[in-house]
Design a protein around this motif. Structure first.
Motif, PDB file in Angstrom:
ATOM      1  N   CYS A 129       5.773   9.911 -62.636  1.00 54.22           N
ATOM      2  CA  CYS A 129       4.794  10.477 -61.702  1.00 54.22           C
ATOM      3  C   CYS A 129       4.867  11.989 -61.597  1.00 54.22           C
ATOM      4  O   CYS A 129       3.979  12.615 -60.998  1.00 54.22           O
ATOM      5  CB  CYS A 129       4.980   9.849 -60.321  1.00 54.22           C
ATOM      6  SG  CYS A 129       4.568   8.090 -60.234  1.00 54.22           S
ATOM      7  N   HIS A 131       4.254  14.130 -63.755  1.00 56.48           N
ATOM      8  CA  HIS A 131       3.255  14.789 -64.602  1.00 56.48           C
ATOM      9  C   HIS A 131       1.915  14.985 -63.894  1.00 56.48           C
ATOM     10  O   HIS A 131       1.027  15.638 -64.431  1.00 56.48           O
ATOM     11  CB  HIS A 131       3.053  13.982 -65.885  1.00 56.48           C
ATOM     12  CG  HIS A 131       4.312  13.800 -66.679  1.00 56.48           C
ATOM     13  ND1 HIS A 131       4.925  14.836 -67.350  1.00 56.48           N
ATOM     14  CD2 HIS A 131       5.098  12.705 -66.885  1.00 56.48           C
ATOM     15  CE1 HIS A 131       6.026  14.403 -67.947  1.00 56.48           C
ATOM     16  NE2 HIS A 131       6.150  13.105 -67.681  1.00 56.48           N
ATOM     17  N   ASN A 132       1.765  14.414 -62.702  1.00 54.40           N
ATOM     18  CA  ASN A 132       0.511  14.527 -61.962  1.00 54.40           C
ATOM     19  C   ASN A 132       0.851  14.793 -60.500  1.00 54.40           C
ATOM     20  O   ASN A 132       1.490  13.968 -59.852  1.00 54.40           O
ATOM     21  CB  ASN A 132      -0.306  13.239 -62.114  1.00 54.40           C
ATOM     22  CG  ASN A 132      -1.642  13.295 -61.417  1.00 54.40           C
ATOM     23  OD1 ASN A 132      -1.703  13.466 -60.202  1.00 54.40           O
ATOM     24  ND2 ASN A 132      -2.718  13.122 -62.164  1.00 54.40           N
ATOM     25  N   ASP A 134      -0.844  14.826 -57.715  1.00 52.14           N
ATOM     26  CA  ASP A 134      -1.352  13.874 -56.723  1.00 52.14           C
ATOM     27  C   ASP A 134      -0.558  12.572 -56.765  1.00 52.14           C
ATOM     28  O   ASP A 134      -0.228  11.993 -55.722  1.00 52.14           O
ATOM     29  CB  ASP A 134      -2.835  13.585 -56.983  1.00 52.14           C
ATOM     30  CG  ASP A 134      -3.708  14.810 -56.767  1.00 52.14           C
ATOM     31  OD1 ASP A 134      -3.388  15.599 -55.862  1.00 52.14           O
ATOM     32  OD2 ASP A 134      -4.686  14.988 -57.495  1.00 52.14           O
ATOM     33  N   LEU A 135      -0.247  12.122 -57.973  1.00 51.92           N
ATOM     34  CA  LEU A 135       0.542  10.901 -58.130  1.00 51.92           C
ATOM     35  C   LEU A 135       1.955  11.113 -57.581  1.00 51.92           C
ATOM     36  O   LEU A 135       2.546  10.203 -56.987  1.00 51.92           O
ATOM     37  CB  LEU A 135       0.592  10.507 -59.610  1.00 51.92           C
ATOM     38  CG  LEU A 135       0.735   9.020 -59.922  1.00 51.92           C
ATOM     39  CD1 LEU A 135      -0.423   8.219 -59.348  1.00 51.92           C
ATOM     40  CD2 LEU A 135       0.824   8.815 -61.441  1.00 51.92           C
ATOM     41  N   GLN A 136       2.470  12.314 -57.764  1.00 54.46           N
ATOM     42  CA  GLN A 136       3.807  12.603 -57.271  1.00 54.46           C
ATOM     43  C   GLN A 136       3.854  12.577 -55.735  1.00 54.46           C
ATOM     44  O   GLN A 136       4.822  12.094 -55.146  1.00 54.46           O
ATOM     45  CB  GLN A 136       4.271  13.964 -57.784  1.00 54.46           C
ATOM     46  CG  GLN A 136       5.742  14.241 -57.492  1.00 54.46           C
ATOM     47  CD  GLN A 136       6.216  15.521 -58.140  1.00 54.46           C
ATOM     48  OE1 GLN A 136       5.447  16.453 -58.344  1.00 54.46           O
ATOM     49  NE2 GLN A 136       7.491  15.585 -58.472  1.00 54.46           N
TER      50      GLN A 136
END
Length: 236
Positions: A129, A131-132, A134-136
């Protein structure tokens, strides 16, 4: 609703274990009347019903930039960046929606994409996660706070005293941040741990066996000892 992944079984009082998602179900809530005063945690703030409220507040303040837009997008305009103890019910309900919703989203991603690690693989899951951004945000909310909060609620309901003590330990570093209301909550967490550790063994045995109670006599429906006090206050 069935558990999304296995519930934690390690109730040791050591730090550093990975937290998995506890079984999910709804619990009765109430509107607490009083919180900590004068910069020093009150006895009620340290009890398990009010304590759950303050742990919720700790995490909500830290992740509010993400949580508030999410809740308002699904029609919960009552959710703001900060809240008081009297607003706890609304934010506890919001947290249950968010934890389940975000967890289901990650389960969906893992089902659809073979390369996406599952929640049961936290190290690989968090690494992927990164790498993004928002996902993180979503991953860190769920891993660092969401499951901890759910575990606290379930531990109160089941009178899992050792698990409640472990959660307070895990809150110490989180509660030292400015976003988590550190002047109130860091001393609160330390005092909560001290009280549990400092008890005479005979008193500790009674305390841990009766850490939370059921108002209706059913297992798995326990509340903190401050709940009956609040009910009495309302009746007076």
């Amino acid at each position: 609703m069935a558990a999304m992944i296995d519930s934690p079984t390690d109730t040791s009082l050591t730090k550093g274990r990975e937290r998995s998602a506890p079984g999910m179900s709804h619990a009765d809530t109430h509107t607490p009347l009083h919180g900590p005063t004068g910069g020093v945690p009150s006895h009620k703030a340290l009890s398990d019903t009010h304590g759950t409220c303050h742990i919720c507040h700790m995490g909500w303040r830290a992740y509010a930039p993400m949580l508030v837009p999410l809740m308002q997008a699904i029609g919960h305009s009552e959710c703001k960046a900060d809240f008081s103890v009297s607003d706890f019910n609304s934010y506890d309900h919001a947290m249950r929606i968010l934890v389940e919703g975000v967890a289901r989203y990650f389960i969906f991603l893992a089902d659809q994409h073979d390369g996406m690690p599952r929640l049961t693989q936290p190290t690989n899951f968090l690494k992927r996660c990164e790498h993004n951004v928002d996902l993180q945000w979503l991953a860190r909310f769920l891993h660092d706070f969401g499951f901890l909060y759910w575990d606290m609620r379930q531990s109160v309901r089941s009178n899992s005293s050792a698990e409640i003590d472990l959660i307070w330990r895990e809150c110490v570093s989180f509660m030292h941040t400015s976003e988590a209301n550190k002047t109130q909550y860091a001393p609160m967490a330390i005092m909560r741990i001290l009280w549990s550790e400092a008890l005479h063994p005979l008193l500790a045995r009674v305390y841990h066996a009766n850490r939370t109670i059921s108002l209706i006599g059913l297992p798995g429906s326990n509340v903190g000892w401050d709940m009956p006090i609040e009910k009495e206050n309302l009746m007076i």
